[in-house]
Design an enzyme around this catalytic site. Structure first.
Site, short mmCIF file in Angstrom:
data_model
loop_
_atom_site.label_atom_id
_atom_site.label_comp_id
_atom_site.label_asym_id
_atom_site.label_seq_id
_atom_site.Cartn_x
_atom_site.Cartn_y
_atom_site.Cartn_z
N ASP A 116 0.85 -1.19 0.00
CA ASP A 116 0.00 0.00 0.00
C ASP A 116 0.89 1.23 0.00
O ASP A 116 1.82 1.33 0.81
CB ASP A 116 -0.90 0.02 1.24
CG ASP A 116 -1.97 -1.06 1.20
OD1 ASP A 116 -1.96 -1.87 0.25
OD2 ASP A 116 -2.80 -1.10 2.13
N ASP A 136 -15.52 -3.39 -1.26
CA ASP A 136 -15.12 -3.12 0.12
C ASP A 136 -16.39 -2.87 0.91
O ASP A 136 -17.18 -1.99 0.55
CB ASP A 136 -14.23 -1.87 0.18
CG ASP A 136 -13.02 -1.98 -0.75
OD1 ASP A 136 -12.59 -3.12 -1.01
OD2 ASP A 136 -12.54 -0.94 -1.22
#
Length: 245
Positions: free
Chosen positions: A11, A132
Protein backbone atom coordinates in the site's frame (compact mmCIF):
# COMPACT_ATOMS: atom_id res chain seq x y z
CA UNK A 1 -7.33 -29.14 -6.12
CA UNK A 2 -8.70 -25.61 -6.54
CA UNK A 3 -6.04 -22.92 -6.88
CA UNK A 4 -5.37 -20.55 -3.99
CA UNK A 5 -3.04 -17.58 -4.40
CA UNK A 6 -1.33 -15.43 -1.76
CA UNK A 7 -1.20 -11.75 -2.71
CA UNK A 8 1.30 -9.78 -0.58
CA UNK A 9 0.07 -6.19 -0.33
CA UNK A 10 2.07 -3.05 -0.99
CA UNK A 11 0.00 0.00 0.00
CA UNK A 12 1.45 3.34 -1.09
CA UNK A 13 1.00 6.81 0.32
CA UNK A 14 3.28 9.75 -0.34
CA UNK A 15 5.65 7.44 -2.20
CA UNK A 16 6.17 5.27 0.88
CA UNK A 17 5.00 1.77 1.79
CA UNK A 18 2.37 2.09 4.53
CA UNK A 19 -0.50 0.31 6.26
CA UNK A 20 -3.68 1.95 7.50
CA UNK A 21 -5.85 0.66 10.34
CA UNK A 22 -9.38 -0.04 9.03
CA UNK A 23 -8.74 2.31 6.12
CA UNK A 24 -8.28 5.32 8.43
CA UNK A 25 -5.85 7.77 6.83
CA UNK A 26 -5.05 9.13 10.30
CA UNK A 27 -3.92 5.71 11.53
CA UNK A 28 -0.94 5.09 9.30
CA UNK A 29 2.22 3.09 9.92
CA UNK A 30 5.15 3.48 7.51
CA UNK A 31 6.91 0.20 6.75
CA UNK A 32 9.36 1.27 4.06
CA UNK A 33 10.58 4.15 1.92
CA UNK A 34 10.37 2.24 -1.36
CA UNK A 35 7.26 0.41 -2.57
CA UNK A 36 9.28 -1.09 -5.43
CA UNK A 37 11.91 -2.50 -3.05
CA UNK A 38 9.11 -4.00 -0.95
CA UNK A 39 7.53 -5.61 -4.02
CA UNK A 40 10.98 -6.87 -5.02
CA UNK A 41 11.42 -8.44 -1.60
CA UNK A 42 8.09 -10.29 -1.88
CA UNK A 43 8.97 -11.47 -5.39
CA UNK A 44 12.31 -12.80 -4.12
CA UNK A 45 10.45 -14.73 -1.41
CA UNK A 46 8.33 -16.55 -3.98
CA UNK A 47 5.26 -14.39 -4.60
CA UNK A 48 3.61 -14.92 -7.98
CA UNK A 49 1.41 -11.85 -7.60
CA UNK A 50 1.86 -8.48 -5.88
CA UNK A 51 -1.20 -6.45 -4.85
CA UNK A 52 -0.42 -2.71 -5.00
CA UNK A 53 -2.76 0.00 -3.76
CA UNK A 54 -2.44 3.73 -4.43
CA UNK A 55 -3.99 5.08 -1.22
CA UNK A 56 -3.49 8.71 -2.29
CA UNK A 57 -5.20 7.83 -5.55
CA UNK A 58 -8.15 6.20 -3.80
CA UNK A 59 -8.71 9.33 -1.75
CA UNK A 60 -8.15 11.85 -4.55
CA UNK A 61 -9.84 9.94 -7.38
CA UNK A 62 -6.81 10.08 -9.68
CA UNK A 63 -3.48 8.26 -10.18
CA UNK A 64 -0.82 9.47 -7.75
CA UNK A 65 1.72 6.68 -7.04
CA UNK A 66 1.45 5.04 -10.45
CA UNK A 67 5.14 5.34 -11.29
CA UNK A 68 6.03 2.88 -8.52
CA UNK A 69 3.46 0.38 -9.75
CA UNK A 70 4.75 0.57 -13.31
CA UNK A 71 8.37 0.29 -12.19
CA UNK A 72 7.53 -2.84 -10.19
CA UNK A 73 5.55 -4.33 -13.07
CA UNK A 74 8.36 -3.72 -15.54
CA UNK A 75 11.23 -4.71 -13.31
CA UNK A 76 9.88 -7.84 -11.61
CA UNK A 77 8.97 -11.16 -13.15
CA UNK A 78 5.74 -11.40 -11.14
CA UNK A 79 2.18 -10.34 -11.91
CA UNK A 80 1.15 -6.98 -10.48
CA UNK A 81 -2.43 -5.92 -9.83
CA UNK A 82 -3.25 -2.36 -8.81
CA UNK A 83 -6.14 -0.49 -7.25
CA UNK A 84 -6.75 3.05 -6.05
CA UNK A 85 -7.67 6.11 -8.11
CA UNK A 86 -8.60 4.23 -11.28
CA UNK A 87 -11.64 6.09 -12.60
CA UNK A 88 -11.22 6.38 -16.39
CA UNK A 89 -10.35 4.18 -19.34
CA UNK A 90 -7.19 6.24 -19.73
CA UNK A 91 -6.17 5.12 -16.22
CA UNK A 92 -6.80 1.48 -17.14
CA UNK A 93 -4.86 1.69 -20.41
CA UNK A 94 -2.00 3.55 -18.67
CA UNK A 95 -1.47 0.57 -16.39
CA UNK A 96 -2.22 -2.29 -18.78
CA UNK A 97 0.07 -0.91 -21.50
CA UNK A 98 2.91 -0.55 -18.99
CA UNK A 99 3.13 -4.13 -17.78
CA UNK A 100 0.47 -4.28 -15.07
CA UNK A 101 -1.46 -7.57 -15.25
CA UNK A 102 -4.79 -6.46 -13.76
CA UNK A 103 -6.46 -3.29 -12.58
CA UNK A 104 -8.99 -3.11 -9.77
CA UNK A 105 -12.12 -1.00 -10.13
CA UNK A 106 -13.75 -0.16 -6.81
CA UNK A 107 -15.61 3.12 -6.27
CA UNK A 108 -16.45 3.34 -9.98
CA UNK A 109 -18.57 0.20 -9.64
CA UNK A 110 -21.02 2.22 -7.52
CA UNK A 111 -20.61 5.69 -9.04
CA UNK A 112 -20.62 4.64 -12.70
CA UNK A 113 -21.86 1.06 -13.33
CA UNK A 114 -22.24 1.56 -17.14
CA UNK A 115 -18.54 2.50 -17.35
CA UNK A 116 -17.50 -0.57 -15.35
CA UNK A 117 -19.68 -2.85 -17.50
CA UNK A 118 -18.12 -1.40 -20.65
CA UNK A 119 -14.60 -1.92 -19.29
CA UNK A 120 -15.43 -5.52 -18.34
CA UNK A 121 -16.64 -6.16 -21.87
CA UNK A 122 -13.55 -4.54 -23.37
CA UNK A 123 -10.75 -5.81 -21.11
CA UNK A 124 -12.25 -8.99 -19.66
CA UNK A 125 -10.23 -10.76 -17.01
CA UNK A 126 -7.75 -7.90 -16.73
CA UNK A 127 -10.41 -6.00 -14.77
CA UNK A 128 -10.95 -7.07 -11.17
CA UNK A 129 -13.82 -5.68 -9.11
CA UNK A 130 -12.94 -4.51 -5.61
CA UNK A 131 -15.87 -4.70 -3.23
CA UNK A 132 -15.12 -3.12 0.12
CA UNK A 133 -17.89 -3.55 2.67
CA UNK A 134 -18.78 -2.06 6.02
CA UNK A 135 -21.50 -4.07 7.81
CA UNK A 136 -22.41 -5.70 4.51
CA UNK A 137 -22.81 -2.42 2.59
CA UNK A 138 -20.38 -1.24 -0.08
CA UNK A 139 -17.98 1.56 0.89
CA UNK A 140 -16.51 3.97 -1.66
CA UNK A 141 -14.01 6.82 -2.10
CA UNK A 142 -11.13 5.30 -0.19
CA UNK A 143 -13.67 4.02 2.37
CA UNK A 144 -14.63 7.56 3.30
CA UNK A 145 -18.27 6.96 2.29
CA UNK A 146 -20.70 4.06 2.66
CA UNK A 147 -23.42 3.37 0.08
CA UNK A 148 -26.80 1.71 0.55
CA UNK A 149 -25.87 -1.11 -1.82
CA UNK A 150 -25.27 -4.60 -0.43
CA UNK A 151 -22.04 -6.36 -1.40
CA UNK A 152 -23.87 -9.40 -2.82
CA UNK A 153 -26.22 -7.23 -4.93
CA UNK A 154 -23.33 -5.34 -6.52
CA UNK A 155 -21.44 -8.61 -7.03
CA UNK A 156 -24.36 -10.26 -8.81
CA UNK A 157 -24.89 -7.28 -11.09
CA UNK A 158 -21.23 -7.13 -12.11
CA UNK A 159 -20.91 -10.91 -12.50
CA UNK A 160 -23.77 -10.66 -15.00
CA UNK A 161 -21.83 -7.88 -16.74
CA UNK A 162 -18.79 -10.14 -17.13
CA UNK A 163 -16.71 -9.84 -13.94
CA UNK A 164 -14.74 -13.03 -13.28
CA UNK A 165 -12.78 -12.03 -10.16
CA UNK A 166 -13.72 -10.00 -7.10
CA UNK A 167 -11.59 -8.77 -4.22
CA UNK A 168 -13.68 -8.63 -1.07
CA UNK A 169 -12.46 -6.47 1.80
CA UNK A 170 -14.21 -6.37 5.14
CA UNK A 171 -13.31 -2.93 6.46
CA UNK A 172 -13.97 -3.85 10.09
CA UNK A 173 -11.14 -6.39 10.02
CA UNK A 174 -8.66 -4.66 7.68
CA UNK A 175 -5.33 -3.95 9.32
CA UNK A 176 -6.55 -5.31 12.67
CA UNK A 177 -5.00 -8.81 12.62
CA UNK A 178 -8.33 -10.01 14.05
CA UNK A 179 -9.00 -12.76 11.52
CA UNK A 180 -10.74 -12.48 8.14
CA UNK A 181 -14.50 -12.32 7.65
CA UNK A 182 -14.63 -15.65 5.84
CA UNK A 183 -18.42 -15.95 5.94
CA UNK A 184 -18.92 -12.65 4.09
CA UNK A 185 -16.35 -13.57 1.42
CA UNK A 186 -18.00 -16.97 0.90
CA UNK A 187 -21.43 -15.30 0.65
CA UNK A 188 -20.11 -13.11 -2.16
CA UNK A 189 -18.61 -16.13 -3.94
CA UNK A 190 -21.92 -17.97 -3.65
CA UNK A 191 -23.95 -14.96 -4.81
CA UNK A 192 -21.78 -14.38 -7.89
CA UNK A 193 -20.56 -17.86 -8.77
CA UNK A 194 -17.17 -16.24 -9.41
CA UNK A 195 -13.70 -16.18 -7.84
CA UNK A 196 -13.39 -14.08 -4.69
CA UNK A 197 -10.04 -13.02 -3.21
CA UNK A 198 -10.38 -12.36 0.52
CA UNK A 199 -8.75 -9.26 1.98
CA UNK A 200 -8.55 -7.90 5.51
CA UNK A 201 -7.79 -9.38 8.90
CA UNK A 202 -5.47 -12.28 8.02
CA UNK A 203 -3.32 -12.62 11.13
CA UNK A 204 -1.99 -16.16 11.26
CA UNK A 205 -1.23 -19.27 9.26
CA UNK A 206 -4.40 -20.75 10.77
CA UNK A 207 -6.42 -17.95 9.13
CA UNK A 208 -4.90 -18.94 5.80
CA UNK A 209 -5.63 -22.62 6.44
CA UNK A 210 -9.25 -21.70 7.20
CA UNK A 211 -9.55 -19.70 3.96
CA UNK A 212 -7.93 -22.49 1.94
CA UNK A 213 -10.74 -24.81 3.02
CA UNK A 214 -13.08 -22.72 0.85
CA UNK A 215 -10.90 -22.83 -2.27
CA UNK A 216 -13.40 -25.23 -3.83
CA UNK A 217 -16.25 -22.83 -3.06
CA UNK A 218 -14.89 -19.84 -4.91
CA UNK A 219 -12.30 -18.37 -2.54
CA UNK A 220 -9.35 -18.05 -4.90
CA UNK A 221 -6.79 -16.41 -2.66
CA UNK A 222 -5.99 -13.98 0.13
CA UNK A 223 -4.41 -10.56 0.24
CA UNK A 224 -1.98 -10.39 3.13
CA UNK A 225 -0.52 -7.15 4.41
CA UNK A 226 -0.03 -6.27 8.05
CA UNK A 227 0.65 -9.88 9.11
CA UNK A 228 3.73 -9.92 6.86
CA UNK A 229 4.89 -6.45 7.90
CA UNK A 230 4.60 -7.24 11.62
CA UNK A 231 6.25 -10.66 11.24
CA UNK A 232 3.25 -12.75 12.30
CA UNK A 233 4.54 -15.18 9.66
CA UNK A 234 6.74 -15.04 6.58
CA UNK A 235 5.61 -15.18 2.98
CA UNK A 236 7.53 -18.46 2.62
CA UNK A 237 5.51 -19.95 5.51
CA UNK A 238 2.26 -18.74 3.95
CA UNK A 239 3.13 -20.26 0.58
CA UNK A 240 4.04 -23.53 2.30
CA UNK A 241 0.59 -23.69 3.95
CA UNK A 242 -1.08 -23.23 0.57
CA UNK A 243 1.13 -25.73 -1.23
CA UNK A 244 0.84 -28.43 1.43
CA UNK A 245 -2.95 -28.55 1.69
Amino acid sequence: MAAFTIYPAVDMRGGKCVRLLQGDYNKETVYGDSPVAMAEQFAAQGAEWIHMVDLDGAKEGRRVNDRFVIEAARRLSVHVQVGGGIRTEEDIVHYLENGVARVILGSAAISDPPFVKKMLQKYGRRIVIGIDARDGFVATEGWLATSNVKAEELGRMLAEAGAETFIFTDIATDGTLSGPNIAAAVRLAEATGKEVIASGGVSSLDDLRALCQYAGQGIGGAIVGKALYTNQFTLAEALKVVNER
